[in-house]
Every structure is written in structure tokens, then in C-alpha cells.
Write an enzyme that holds these catalytic residues in place. Structure first.
Site, PDB file in Angstrom:
ATOM      1  N   ASN A  47       0.810  -1.223   0.000  1.00 20.29           N
ATOM      2  CA  ASN A  47       0.000   0.000   0.000  1.00 20.29           C
ATOM      3  C   ASN A  47       0.845   1.275   0.000  1.00 20.29           C
ATOM      4  O   ASN A  47       0.318   2.371   0.129  1.00 20.29           O
ATOM      5  CB  ASN A  47      -0.976  -0.006   1.189  1.00 20.29           C
ATOM      6  CG  ASN A  47      -0.239   0.021   2.527  1.00 20.29           C
ATOM      7  OD1 ASN A  47       0.979  -0.089   2.553  1.00 20.29           O
ATOM      8  ND2 ASN A  47      -0.959   0.177   3.616  1.00 20.29           N
ATOM      9  N   LYS A  49       3.932   3.929  -1.704  1.00 15.90           N
ATOM     10  CA  LYS A  49       4.225   4.507  -3.014  1.00 15.90           C
ATOM     11  C   LYS A  49       5.390   3.761  -3.653  1.00 15.90           C
ATOM     12  O   LYS A  49       6.086   3.005  -2.997  1.00 15.90           O
ATOM     13  CB  LYS A  49       4.583   5.987  -2.855  1.00 15.90           C
ATOM     14  CG  LYS A  49       3.350   6.869  -2.723  1.00 15.90           C
ATOM     15  CD  LYS A  49       3.717   8.322  -2.777  1.00 15.90           C
ATOM     16  CE  LYS A  49       4.234   8.743  -4.134  1.00 15.90           C
ATOM     17  NZ  LYS A  49       3.203   8.761  -5.186  1.00 15.90           N
ATOM     18  N   LYS A  51       5.400   1.645  -6.425  1.00 13.82           N
ATOM     19  CA  LYS A  51       5.180   0.427  -7.202  1.00 13.82           C
ATOM     20  C   LYS A  51       5.320   0.722  -8.696  1.00 13.82           C
ATOM     21  O   LYS A  51       6.072   0.056  -9.404  1.00 13.82           O
ATOM     22  CB  LYS A  51       3.785  -0.154  -6.918  1.00 13.82           C
ATOM     23  CG  LYS A  51       3.577  -0.540  -5.452  1.00 13.82           C
ATOM     24  CD  LYS A  51       2.203  -1.124  -5.191  1.00 13.82           C
ATOM     25  CE  LYS A  51       1.074  -0.116  -5.241  1.00 13.82           C
ATOM     26  NZ  LYS A  51       1.089   0.865  -4.136  1.00 13.82           N
ATOM     27  N   THR A  52       4.599   1.727  -9.155  1.00 16.44           N
ATOM     28  CA  THR A  52       4.672   2.097 -10.573  1.00 16.44           C
ATOM     29  C   THR A  52       5.974   2.829 -10.877  1.00 16.44           C
ATOM     30  O   THR A  52       6.611   2.557 -11.904  1.00 16.44           O
ATOM     31  CB  THR A  52       3.459   2.982 -10.958  1.00 16.44           C
ATOM     32  OG1 THR A  52       2.284   2.187 -10.866  1.00 16.44           O
ATOM     33  CG2 THR A  52       3.606   3.536 -12.367  1.00 16.44           C
ATOM     34  N   THR A  53       6.389   3.723 -10.000  1.00 17.07           N
ATOM     35  CA  THR A  53       7.600   4.494 -10.292  1.00 17.07           C
ATOM     36  C   THR A  53       8.824   3.580 -10.355  1.00 17.07           C
ATOM     37  O   THR A  53       9.702   3.789 -11.191  1.00 17.07           O
ATOM     38  CB  THR A  53       7.823   5.640  -9.277  1.00 17.07           C
ATOM     39  OG1 THR A  53       7.472   5.207  -7.979  1.00 17.07           O
ATOM     40  CG2 THR A  53       7.014   6.860  -9.636  1.00 17.07           C
ATOM     41  N   ARG A  61      15.881   1.941 -17.551  1.00 18.20           N
ATOM     42  CA  ARG A  61      17.126   1.195 -17.721  1.00 18.20           C
ATOM     43  C   ARG A  61      17.087   0.342 -18.987  1.00 18.20           C
ATOM     44  O   ARG A  61      18.062   0.295 -19.735  1.00 18.20           O
ATOM     45  CB  ARG A  61      17.357   0.285 -16.507  1.00 18.20           C
ATOM     46  CG  ARG A  61      17.809   1.047 -15.286  1.00 18.20           C
ATOM     47  CD  ARG A  61      18.032   0.125 -14.110  1.00 18.20           C
ATOM     48  NE  ARG A  61      18.594   0.866 -12.982  1.00 18.20           N
ATOM     49  CZ  ARG A  61      18.521   0.488 -11.716  1.00 18.20           C
ATOM     50  NH1 ARG A  61      17.924  -0.645 -11.398  1.00 18.20           N
ATOM     51  NH2 ARG A  61      19.054   1.215 -10.768  1.00 18.20           N
ATOM     52  N   PHE A 103     -10.526   6.536 -14.218  1.00 15.95           N
ATOM     53  CA  PHE A 103     -10.581   5.680 -13.042  1.00 15.95           C
ATOM     54  C   PHE A 103     -11.912   4.966 -12.972  1.00 15.95           C
ATOM     55  O   PHE A 103     -12.936   5.497 -13.361  1.00 15.95           O
ATOM     56  CB  PHE A 103     -10.420   6.522 -11.767  1.00 15.95           C
ATOM     57  CG  PHE A 103      -9.010   6.714 -11.369  1.00 15.95           C
ATOM     58  CD1 PHE A 103      -8.304   5.692 -10.761  1.00 15.95           C
ATOM     59  CD2 PHE A 103      -8.378   7.920 -11.602  1.00 15.95           C
ATOM     60  CE1 PHE A 103      -6.991   5.882 -10.379  1.00 15.95           C
ATOM     61  CE2 PHE A 103      -7.066   8.121 -11.230  1.00 15.95           C
ATOM     62  CZ  PHE A 103      -6.371   7.099 -10.621  1.00 15.95           C
ATOM     63  N   TRP A 105     -13.908   4.420 -10.583  1.00 18.63           N
ATOM     64  CA  TRP A 105     -15.011   5.048  -9.841  1.00 18.63           C
ATOM     65  C   TRP A 105     -15.631   6.202 -10.620  1.00 18.63           C
ATOM     66  O   TRP A 105     -16.634   6.748 -10.218  1.00 18.63           O
ATOM     67  CB  TRP A 105     -14.608   5.466  -8.443  1.00 18.63           C
ATOM     68  CG  TRP A 105     -13.340   6.232  -8.338  1.00 18.63           C
ATOM     69  CD1 TRP A 105     -13.137   7.532  -8.648  1.00 18.63           C
ATOM     70  CD2 TRP A 105     -12.098   5.721  -7.883  1.00 18.63           C
ATOM     71  NE1 TRP A 105     -11.852   7.873  -8.418  1.00 18.63           N
ATOM     72  CE2 TRP A 105     -11.179   6.783  -7.932  1.00 18.63           C
ATOM     73  CE3 TRP A 105     -11.667   4.479  -7.432  1.00 18.63           C
ATOM     74  CZ2 TRP A 105      -9.844   6.623  -7.555  1.00 18.63           C
ATOM     75  CZ3 TRP A 105     -10.348   4.333  -7.055  1.00 18.63           C
ATOM     76  CH2 TRP A 105      -9.450   5.389  -7.117  1.00 18.63           C
ATOM     77  N   GLU A 140      -0.748  -1.613 -12.668  1.00 23.79           N
ATOM     78  CA  GLU A 140      -2.004  -1.671 -11.893  1.00 23.79           C
ATOM     79  C   GLU A 140      -2.832  -2.913 -12.200  1.00 23.79           C
ATOM     80  O   GLU A 140      -4.028  -2.960 -11.878  1.00 23.79           O
ATOM     81  CB  GLU A 140      -2.857  -0.405 -12.112  1.00 23.79           C
ATOM     82  CG  GLU A 140      -2.193   0.894 -11.718  1.00 23.79           C
ATOM     83  CD  GLU A 140      -2.118   1.112 -10.197  1.00 23.79           C
ATOM     84  OE1 GLU A 140      -2.459   0.188  -9.431  1.00 23.79           O
ATOM     85  OE2 GLU A 140      -1.686   2.202  -9.783  1.00 23.79           O
TER      86      GLU A 140
END
Lengths: 209, 209
Positions: A47, A49, A51-53, A61, A103, A105, A140
């Protein structure tokens, strides 16, 4: 005097040299033992920050090595302008695809969300199976699994189609246990402190998008 | 029939719509509350992968926004060719500096290591204090702290010199408590599974460098 061997500051020059020499040997042993090259299944979950970055850093690379890379973004509808601006510099090496429609939602239409996610997955499969791509990022995708838009068994079957030297990164909180089981490299990003919640700091360019 | 409200797959279309509508409202409330813009002190720590790569992903986003970015690499001696190739595309926006001399266990000379780290820190300070740079990445600085090459009080004092809207990212395992205390955003990368140790897979281009 008590000596704390874990703190390098307290070591004499000779002790320091011996410790660093030992470290070097351990490192060399590890490198010698690790001789296998293998396309990896990589999962960034948790949970926190990053993960994507972190996945984008690996993309960077790979691009630097001249490899072809494909990115498929699940859940989010479109690429942020800054990411798009950067990706566009590598049009010969990089393809990127977004699921569309904002998104989940925003839409509130389950059937449409499922269709979009399935279409994104079919697109992802063509990249995974294509040996020209050395790295495929499924951004995601874990959230799409959690929401029931995709089934984990389909993902696992798809990953079995990947060429031996292709790396696939799957990001998003809540990675299912079956995926973690099949993965080679799994990192959990844990939130220790977040200014959005704690200080009312808003999402800022360069940080969140 | 037992209903599991945590699993969106089991919801009727109407329940799904209501749930997503509520999610949208929560999201809007959060965005409305979070109105502050602020340069952040960001720490990526832990023994997992992704500390540096997540920082590089943020560098990428900032470059995409047209911001100036500085990267100072502690501990490691030189940039990997792939990273260099990528960075070189942004010569107008990005400066990068490496401490020099290879991994610390290569040198085994504590005095020289300290000098190099101190010089890198002085360079970093000039970027931190310079309002032209929107993002400064101090890569592996936590390791330099752990090894006693730098003192945490100097780092904290340096961070206080940063302009209000500058972001600074500090990476490396073992971030000291004082730094975490002063940081705005802290993420711990936790190793769940690693192929290097478990399968003898070697460091590979695009993944580790």
C-alpha cells in the site's frame, strides 16, 4: 571499552580494511554463484508509493540498453502528460497502451470496466508473447484482479507464454497469492508516512504524476 | 447466501454502481481536503528492491514536466552505461554526479571513502540550495550515513536550506530515525522474494543496472 562491530565509525583503519575486504569477498562469492540469466516475473505490491515508479525506473534502464519495452496500463484511463512526453522520446523502442475511460469510480459501469480490462489484457498478451519485447509492464494489473475484471488463472497462463528471456512487471496493491507464488522477484512497498493524509498535501506534478 | 462485500465480483450491477459512486465521493473529499503544495522530503528505504528505481521514476516524471533535476550518487562510483545513455537525453534539464571510485568494498580505504562522500555531499548542497532545481535525488545517501561517511545532523541542516517547493529524495537501506522523523513521505521497500538469492539468477541489464 565496548566495541560495537556494527558501526563502521568506531573501527580502526585496519579493522575497516579487513571488514571491507570481507565484504568484497562475500560479494564476489555471490556473483560467482549467481550465473543464471532468466526473464523474470516481477511483482511490486503493497500500500506504499513506488510500485509504478520503480517499474518506470526499470523501463528507463531497459530503454537505455536499447531494448524494446511495452507498457499496458490497467485501471487508469489515460497517460499523464508528463509520462507521455517522456515516453514519446523513445517511439522506436517503446509502445504504451492505456485501458481507457478514466478511473473505475468515474464510470460506475461494471460491464464496461470488465470489457476494457479484458481488451487491455488481450493487448498485453500480444506483447508478452512477442520475443521482440524484452520488458512488458502491466501497470495496476493487480487492482484489475482485485476488482474481478481479470482472473488470476488467465494471467498465470498468459505469463507461461512469455519467451524465456522476457521480463514482465506486474504492479498494484493486493497482488494475489497465486501470482506471488509464481513470481521470481516480489517487493512490497510499505507506507510509513504520507503527506497526502497527514499534512493535507495535494498530489503534485513530478511526484504523483 | 452469504455476501462478501469485499469482493466486487459478487456485487449486483446496482451494488457495484453504488460502491463505485461512494468511492468517487471519498476520492473527491480527499482531493478537496488536500490543497497544500509543498516540496517534499522523500525517503525510500528497506532491504527490498525499488528504492533507486522508484526515485528514477520520479526523476522521469519531473523531466516530463520540464523541471530541472539533480542526481548525486553516493557509494556507487560511476553511472551504469544504460542510465548514462538515458540521462544524456536531457542535458538541458538534468545534472548528475557520482561520488567516484567504485563500491566501498573495492577501496578499503576509509579516509578516502569519507573524503569522497563529503565532496559528494558538498556538491549535493549546492543543488539543494539552488531554486532552479525542482528535484534533487541523493541516491544511496542512507548507506553513506550508515557507514559513518556522513553525519545525519549535517544532512538535516542541509535539508533545511532547501527552497519551499523543492523535492529531495533520499534512498538507501537503513535510513536513520532522525531522517524519517523529518521526512514527509517515507516508503519501506520490503523483500518478499529475490531470484538472486533463491535461484542463483545473476544481476541482469535492465533489472539491476
Amino acid at each position: 571499552m565496548q566495541t560495537n562491530l556494527n558501526n563502521e565509525s568506531d573501527l580502526t583503519a585496519e579493522q575497516y580494511q579487513r571488514k571491507m575486504q570481507r565484504r568484497k569477498e562475500v560479494q564476489q562469492e555471490r556473483v560467482a554463484k549467481a550465473s543464471l540469466e532468466k526473464g523474470l516475473i516481477i511483482v511490486n505490491t503493497g500500500n506504499g508509493k513506488g510500485k509504478t515508479t520503480a517499474a518506470l525506473g526499470m523501463v528507463l534502464r531497459s530503454l537505455g540498453h536499447g531494448y524494446k519495452v511495452a507498457i499496458v496500463q490497467f485501471i487508469k484511463g489515460a497517460w499523464e502528460p508528463a509520462e507521455k512526453a517522456v515516453f514519446s522520446l523513445w517511439q522506436d523502442q517503446l509502445v504504451f497502451y492505456a485501458m481507457g475511460e478514466g478511473f473505475t469510480w468515474e464510470t460506475q459501469d461494471r460491464e464496461r470496466d470488465i470489457e476494457k480490462a479484458q481488451a487491455a489484457w488481450q493487448t498485453a498478451l500480444t506483447f508478452i508473447a512477442n520475443p521482440d519485447y524484452k520488458l512488458v509492464l502491466l501497470d495496476e494489473v493487480n487492482v484489475a484482479l482485485k476488482l474481478g475484471y481479470l482472473q488470476v488463472n488467465d494471467i498465470l497462463a498468459g505469463l507461461e507464454q512469455k519467451p524465456a528471456d522476457t521480463h514482465v512487471i506486474l504492479t498494484g496493491r493486493g497482488a494475489p497469492a497465486e501470482l506471488i507464488e509464481q513470481a521470481d522477484l516480489v517487493t512490497e512497498m510499505t507506507l510509513i508516512k504520507h503527506p497526502f493524509r497527514e499534512q493535507g498535501v495535494k498530489a503534485q506534478p513530478g511526484i504523483e504524476f
